[in-house]
Write a protein that holds these residues in place. Structure first.
Motif, short mmCIF file in Angstrom:
data_model
loop_
_atom_site.label_atom_id
_atom_site.label_comp_id
_atom_site.label_asym_id
_atom_site.label_seq_id
_atom_site.Cartn_x
_atom_site.Cartn_y
_atom_site.Cartn_z
N GLY A 121 1.56 -0.66 -0.69
CA GLY A 121 2.21 0.53 -0.15
C GLY A 121 1.38 1.78 -0.40
N LYS A 122 0.62 1.77 -1.50
CA LYS A 122 -0.27 2.90 -1.79
C LYS A 122 -1.71 2.61 -1.38
N VAL A 158 -12.71 0.24 -7.45
CA VAL A 158 -12.46 1.68 -7.57
C VAL A 158 -11.16 2.07 -6.85
N SER A 159 -10.91 1.46 -5.71
CA SER A 159 -9.72 1.80 -4.93
C SER A 159 -8.45 1.60 -5.76
N GLU A 160 -8.39 0.49 -6.48
CA GLU A 160 -7.21 0.22 -7.31
C GLU A 160 -7.07 1.25 -8.41
N TYR A 170 -3.86 7.70 -9.39
CA TYR A 170 -3.95 9.16 -9.42
C TYR A 170 -3.62 9.83 -8.10
N PHE A 171 -3.64 9.07 -6.99
CA PHE A 171 -3.42 9.66 -5.67
C PHE A 171 -2.24 8.99 -4.96
N ASP A 172 -1.63 9.72 -4.05
CA ASP A 172 -0.47 9.19 -3.33
C ASP A 172 -0.84 8.00 -2.45
N LYS A 173 -2.03 8.07 -1.85
CA LYS A 173 -2.47 7.03 -0.92
C LYS A 173 -3.97 6.84 -1.08
N ASP A 180 -11.08 -8.47 3.12
CA ASP A 180 -10.06 -9.53 3.01
C ASP A 180 -9.71 -9.81 1.55
N VAL A 181 -10.73 -9.91 0.69
CA VAL A 181 -10.49 -10.18 -0.72
C VAL A 181 -9.75 -9.00 -1.37
N ALA A 182 -10.17 -7.79 -1.05
CA ALA A 182 -9.50 -6.61 -1.60
C ALA A 182 -8.02 -6.60 -1.23
N SER A 183 -7.72 -6.90 0.03
CA SER A 183 -6.34 -6.90 0.49
C SER A 183 -5.52 -7.98 -0.20
N LYS A 184 -6.09 -9.17 -0.33
CA LYS A 184 -5.37 -10.29 -0.94
C LYS A 184 -5.14 -10.07 -2.43
N CYS A 185 -6.04 -9.34 -3.08
CA CYS A 185 -5.96 -9.15 -4.53
C CYS A 185 -5.21 -7.89 -4.94
N THR A 186 -4.69 -7.14 -3.98
CA THR A 186 -3.97 -5.92 -4.31
C THR A 186 -2.78 -6.23 -5.20
N PRO A 187 -2.68 -5.61 -6.38
CA PRO A 187 -1.52 -5.84 -7.25
C PRO A 187 -0.22 -5.45 -6.55
N ASP A 188 0.83 -6.19 -6.81
CA ASP A 188 2.12 -5.91 -6.18
C ASP A 188 2.56 -4.48 -6.44
#
Length: 290
Positions: free
Chosen positions: A89-90, A55-57, A62-65, A77-85
């Motif tokens: 920053g967001k 959901v965060s992604e 829709y949101f700035d942050k 840890d998995v969420a952080s590692k899988c964050t799309p490039d």
């Protein structure tokens, strides 16, 4: 049984990320229509029980942050590692709880929880009131038991009935209160205290509560095969707890997931690769911070 199976070291956050259903864009549009129509801003979104960031992604579009919060450091840890490039920053992830949300007071514009709020204690509403700015929104949504849509097979209603009865019988000893609340379409979910002057009226919406009905649109659905269906089932808490208690039986004919797959094959004649449509009952609860 531990209440937070998803924080168990043996639970695979990677498989959870890969196989859990994605919420439809129309759900986010419905939430944003409610949020925007009552003066909500699009600054900071806080996603509670964020798991590996599904959901965060989506919210980051829709949101700035967006700050995702989960009690499981493995999920974070998995969420952080899988964050799309494109979203770095967001998106930010923090280990924490709904009862003590780790963001500043009055800084959040929206708080979401996707199939997670049934694990929160009722006291979490005090934490939400603290971090939400006036005009902010709480949006809690959850899927219920999946079902085979009417166009997936002529025997869809029979499949749904028999598969559900089989699974519920096999897993009844591994169900927890939170699972029951989610399956009830969040009808038992604790709501914010009334008459405090903090919260506005509750907007509750439910789609496909009774499974597929002729002439009723399926609000949330996806296509999969039996291999994917089994992988999805194994990310559920009751199934995971059964597997932990019966490790030698996983993958055998005594495995409830294998039993359901065998039942479906028997009724339909499908192979492991046959693609079919699965729908989900979905509940949505929204309320404004005054």
């Amino acid at each position: 049984m531990a209440e937070n199976s998803f924080a168990d070291p043996n639970f695979s956050a990677e498989k959870y990320k890969a196989h859990r259903p994605k919420y439809p864009e129309r759900l986010y549009n419905d939430i944003l229509a409610f949020h925007d129509s009552q003066g909500g801003q699009r600054g900071l979104a806080v996603d509670l029980g964020c798991g590996p960031g599904i959901v965060s992604e989506a919210l980051a579009l829709y949101f700035d942050k967006v700050i995702g919060v989960d009690p499981s450091s493995v999920m974070i840890d998995v969420a952080s590692k899988c964050t799309p490039d494109t979203l770095r920053g967001k998106l930010e992830y923090k280990t924490g709880s709904a009862e003590d949300i780790p963001v500043g007071a009055g800084t959040a514009d929206i708080i979401t929880a996707g199939t997670a709020a049934h694990w929160f204690s009722p006291e979490w509403w005090s934490s939400a009131a603290k971090v939400l700015r006036p005009g902010g929104t709480v949006a809690l949504f959850a899927t219920a038991i999946p079902f085979y849509t009417l166009n997936s097979h002529p025997e869809a209603l029979r499949i749904n009935k028999e598969a559900r009865e089989l699974a519920m019988s096999a897993l009844k000893d591994y169900m927890q209160k939170g699972n029951q609340v989610a399956m009830s379409m969040s009808s038992e979910l604790p709501l914010p205290p009334a008459d405090t002057g903090i919260w506005g009226p509750v907007d509750r919406r439910v789609w496909n509560k009774g499974g597929p009905v002729e002439g009723e649109e399926v609000y949330m659905s996806e296509k999969m095969n039996l291999v994917e269906m089994k992988a999805r089932a194994r990310t559920g808490g009751p199934t995971y707890r059964w597997e932990e208690a019966n490790r030698a039986k996983v993958g055998t004919p005594e495995d409830p997931t294998e039993q359901v797959a065998a039942l479906i094959k028997q009724i339909t004649g499908w192979s492991d690769e046959t693609v079919f449509e699965v729908g989900y009952g979905l509940s949505l609860i929204m309320v404004k911070r005054l």
